[in-house]
Enzyme design. Structure first.
Site, PDB file in Angstrom:
ATOM      1  N   LYS A 152      16.170  74.195 -17.291  1.00 57.17           N
ATOM      2  CA  LYS A 152      15.140  73.254 -17.731  1.00 57.17           C
ATOM      3  C   LYS A 152      15.507  72.748 -19.119  1.00 57.17           C
ATOM      4  CE  LYS A 152      11.801  70.905 -16.353  1.00 57.17           C
ATOM      5  NZ  LYS A 152      12.002  70.070 -15.163  1.00 57.17           N
ATOM      6  N   SER A 188      11.360  67.344 -10.639  1.00 57.74           N
ATOM      7  CA  SER A 188      10.278  68.048 -11.330  1.00 57.74           C
ATOM      8  C   SER A 188       8.939  67.717 -10.676  1.00 57.74           C
ATOM      9  CB  SER A 188      10.288  67.714 -12.823  1.00 57.74           C
ATOM     10  OG  SER A 188      11.313  68.430 -13.473  1.00 57.74           O
TER      11      SER A 188
END
Length: 632
Positions: free
Chosen positions: A193, A395
């Protein structure tokens, strides 16, 4: 006297405000009168003209009326990819259209999936025996890819074609934060991430570099393959392998260099190009002095003259495009409340199935969950759900895709990025440099927390990290249930890592490769339509009369006189546009750090799709830096 002067200034301000309100009302009323009867549609035998003055997008955004009135220039145009694709498919079979012309003089680009889809539609026109011609002063990456599908690519003698390829540098803020002693509290779940790395590091981590290399390598491979299929004799590597040697070999004549590389066919100015089109389309004898010399029909008139058929069963389509945010934002941005309400308001419309079209890098986890629950309500009513991924479904864009019974992507789609983060800044160290401290009485460890001026307690730090990890666990659980696997196996391919569409299919994140048409056909099959007729119904928010008036004024293609007067983009202009995109992205990263957002499921690796950042939403980088160091 000072008091009287202030009262006078107040009265003048009230007068000006009232004048503006009455002006708005006047134009709104005028527009209502003008649109009370349908406009005449003039279709000429000759050319279909696609004047691409702006960006190709999944969903057009709507202008803010006050921002438009205050702006000194009209916003760049936006063209929905499906509109261009439909117009080309119609032109392939309509005898009135002899040639298709793409004026790309002011083209600002589009996502790779959209470019490939439109390129295939251009191929269909050529297969029907009709030429497709493009003109520009300068072609950049996406412009080169789109033009490669044309039968004649024209370039101005002063122009050229330039391919940079995907990728580039990211901006990192760690040293800046340290310099001003700003404490960026970062909470994340997911090894890959990388959205938060610019606040924690001064360079790219090995994990992020691995993800970037995979995703950009896949995009570059897809790009080269598409250009090679369309133009087998082109020599793209000749330009991109050693651009300096290529430019020296051409003597700095980039137009001749592009022709030598097989990326353009003919060198000539706009008048010569128009004369060539006139040979095919025929001369427009009724034209004015400033009109184009050839007979033509523009995109808007062509679509009005060929409305979509509404026969048979209805397949609902909801579009989730742009950054996912809380509230009523959009179109062009995916406001969770707006889209959930659209879904709920149309749930009893008798749809045989629902297609969720996703083109989003993610955003608010709360908004994504709001939309996901609304989609699940369709499944609860036994309405099949099919997901169609566009350029991006990463996402939060993947979060809203989890209800899909069948999920379609394309090789150039970017998806995955199953991870969560939150960023909160505090300024206790910055204030201490100026002698400002804090003290007080607390009844619990959470009293007065989170305190951005006095600092966070360990308890708050731990709770925020636990909250992010909990959201990540829910994300992984939803994805695992949707893909019929275990959370442990899903976690192994999640961790915030981004995947290209073909790889996503291999590891089980998506089911099939296919475009929106393939997803619609699958939805009709699942909905039991069989061989019967069906049509797509796009769920859209209603636009008020005045905003619609301003939208039409600013988004419609320019008439011929305006087209001639408008400046075309050369290489320097395209470089300037790239700079604006980069500055917008940096401002967005700073805004994400300093704004009061909740848990985010957002993809940093996802490339910026042209047209996705609107001027009204962009934040001045200098303003954000001033805010960062406490001067705002």
């Amino acid at each position: 006297m000072k008091f009287a002067h202030r009262v006078w200034k107040l009265l003048v301000g009230v007068k000006d405000a009232l004048a503006l309100v009455f002006l708005l009302l006047f134009f709104g009323l005028l527009y209502a009168v003008l649109t009370s009867r349908p406009a005449a549609t003039r279709i000429q035998d000759g050319a279909l003209l696609l004047d691409l003055n702006g960006s190709i997008v999944e969903e057009k955004s709507r202008p803010d009326p006050l921002s438009l009135l205050a702006s000194s220039q009209a916003p760049s145009g936006q063209f929905q990819a499906r509109d261009i694709e439909r117009a080309l498919k119609l032109a392939a079979t309509d005898k009135r259209i002899k040639v298709v012309v793409l004026d790309m003089s002011r083209f600002l680009g589009g996502g790779m999936v959209h470019i490939e889809e439109i390129g295939r539609a251009m191929d269909d026109v050529r297969k029907a025996g009709k030429p497709v011609m493009t003109f520009a002063n300068a072609y950049a990456d996406d412009g080169v890819q789109l033009a490669s599908h044309a039968s004649e690519v024209w370039i101005d003698p002063m122009g050229g074609a330039f391919v940079a390829g995907p990728g580039g540098n990211q901006v990192y803020f760690k040293a800046l934060l340290d310099r001003f002693k700003v404490n960026a509290h970062v909470f994340r779940a997911g090894t890959y991430k990388s959205f938060v790395e610019p606040y924690l590091r001064n360079d790219m981590s090995p994990a992020a570099r691995e993800a970037y290399q995979d995703i950009y390598g896949a995009l570059w491979g897809s790009y080269k393959a598409d250009v090679a299929r369309a133009r087998p004799k082109s020599q793209l590597d000749r330009m991109t392998g050693d651009p300096l040697a290529w430019s020296k070999a051409t003597g700095g004549d980039f137009a001749e260099g592009a022709k030598a590389a097989g990326l353009v066919d003919r060198i000539g100015d706009k008048s010569e190009f128009d004369a060539r089109v006139t040979e095919i389309a025929g001369e427009d004898d009724a034209r004015d002095d400033n009109d184009l010399p050839y007979r033509h029909t523009d995109l808007a008139a062509w679509l009005r003259a060929n409305p979509e058929k509404k026969d048979g069963a209805k397949i609902g389509v909801i579009t989730i495009a742009g950054e996912i945010v809380d509230g009523q934002a959009g179109p062009g941005r995916a406001g969770g409340d707006r889209i959930a309400q659209l879904l709920d308001d149309n749930i009893d419309e008798g749809f045989k199935a629902l297609v969720v079209r996703v083109d989003s890098p993610g955003g608010s986890a709360m908004a994504a969950e709001r939309m996901r629950r609304a989609i699940e309500r369709y499944k609860a009513k036994k309405i099949p759900v099919v997901v169609s991924m566009g350029n991006l479904a990463a996402s939060g864009g993947y979060w809203v895709s989890t209800p899909g019974q069948t999920v379609f992507a394309q090789p150039a789609t970017i998806t995955g990025s199953i991870g969560v983060f939150a960023v909160v800044t505090s300024f206790e160290k910055t204030l201490a440099e100026y002698g400002v401290t804090s003290d007080g009485v607390k009844t619990t460890p959470l009293s007065g927390q989170p305190d951005i001026l006095g600092g966070f307690t360990p308890e708050v730090e731990g709770m925020l990290q636990a909250s992010v990890e909990n959201t990540y666990g829910k994300f992984v659980g939803l994805a695992a249930k949707a893909r019929k696997t275990t959370p442990e196996k899903m976690d192994a391919i999640a961790q915030g890592r981004v995947w290209p569409g073909s790889e996503a299919q291999r590891i089980g994140l998506v089911d099939k490769m296919g475009d929106l048409d393939a997803a619609l056909a699958e939805a009709a099959r699942l909905g039991g339509v069989g061989n019967g007729k069906w049509h797509a119904v796009y769920l859209e928010s209603e636009e008020d009369t005045f905003t619609k008036f301003l939208s039409n004024m600013t988004s419609q293609a320019p008439d011929d006189s305006a087209r001639i007067q408008a400046g075309a983009y050369d290489f320097a202009s395209l470089v300037s546009r790239r700079r604006e995109e980069q500055a917008s992205r940096v401002a967005g990263q700073l805004s994400a750090m300093l704004s009061s957002r909740g848990a985010q499921a957002y993809c940093l690796e996802c490339p910026v799709v042209p047209g996705s950042a609107r001027k009204a939403d962009q934040i001045s980088t200098l303003h954000m830096l001033a805010k960062l160091v406490g001067f705002d």
